[in-house]
Design an enzyme around this catalytic site. Sequence first.
Site, short mmCIF file in Angstrom:
data_model
loop_
_atom_site.label_atom_id
_atom_site.label_comp_id
_atom_site.label_asym_id
_atom_site.label_seq_id
_atom_site.Cartn_x
_atom_site.Cartn_y
_atom_site.Cartn_z
N HIS A 288 16.34 30.92 -6.39
CA HIS A 288 15.83 31.12 -7.74
C HIS A 288 15.72 29.81 -8.52
CE1 HIS A 288 17.24 35.61 -7.48
NE2 HIS A 288 16.13 35.38 -6.80
N PHE B 57 24.83 38.01 -15.10
CA PHE B 57 23.70 38.70 -15.72
C PHE B 57 24.01 40.14 -16.10
CE2 PHE B 57 22.01 35.25 -13.21
CZ PHE B 57 21.13 34.68 -14.10
N ASP C 99 22.68 26.76 -11.30
CA ASP C 99 23.56 25.92 -12.11
C ASP C 99 23.96 24.60 -11.48
OD1 ASP C 99 25.45 26.72 -10.16
OD2 ASP C 99 26.26 28.31 -11.46
#
Length: 246
Positions: free
Chosen positions: A119, A33, A102
């Site tokens: 998350h 990120f 992921d």
Amino acid sequence: SGVDRLGDLIAAARTIVPFTGAGISTECGIPDFRSPGGLWTRNRPIPFDEFVASQEARDEAWRRRFAMEPTFAAAKPGRGHRALASLYRAGKAPAVITQNIDNLHQASGFAADHVIELHGNTTYARCIGCGETYQLDWVKQQFDADGAAPDCTLCAEPVKTATISFGQAMPEDAMQRATELAQQCDLFIAIGSSLVVWPAAGFPVMAKNCGARLVIINREPTEQDDIADLVIHHDIGETLGPFVGN
Ligand code: OAD
Ligand code: ZN
């Protein structure tokens, strides 16, 4: 060297809890990120309240997600994932706490129930109203047919990737289990996270405060380096590669 000291700490530990961020998956082709080229350096995050309020925001969120699909679909576990799976199979790590969405810890051999996803997960979708799950293929078909992000067929609320956006409530069960793991381990290893997003970044602090040794493996300095027992500013794959298959 750092790897030798890490090896000593791993050998001496009874219960190891790995805690991962996006840096463990960059060698798998998934951008992080906050590094140069990272997702938040290219796109502004779409906060949860905007997603709920605006069809345009939902369309944009889904367009971004579909654009990432080839990347997620092609990604295979890296050396970091495989090293942690080796610790798990050896009975040294009961679970992994991850900020990642992921699915690569599951793909590396962790049972789904032993991947604590703070998350959420981007490989499937969920209605934000009733929680019904949807396959991404279904969302894509609806989007292509209507030119817009679909709503739930059961309750008509928006369908979103099963991830946690800024402003969205944290998953209670994952928070509870991560708390127990952080409090009970004797070695906590934070891997590939800038440690700036809370409450997730509170778990290394919690583990340290409860008496665990804290190791941080990250290319760049983090805000918690000063409380760690060992900091390794080096590539994750190279650092954890020697622990694959042990
Ligand atoms: P960040 O992008 O903030 O941090 C990833 C860290 O990994 C950076 O400090 C990089 O230097 C480091 N890194 C990348 N590749 C590496 C490699 N091969 N070897 C060593 N270090 C490497 O990602 P996270 O900390 O995971 O949440 O971000 C936390 C949360 O912010 C995410 O879960 C996501 C994001 O917004 C939500 O969207 C709610
Ligand atoms: Zn619904």
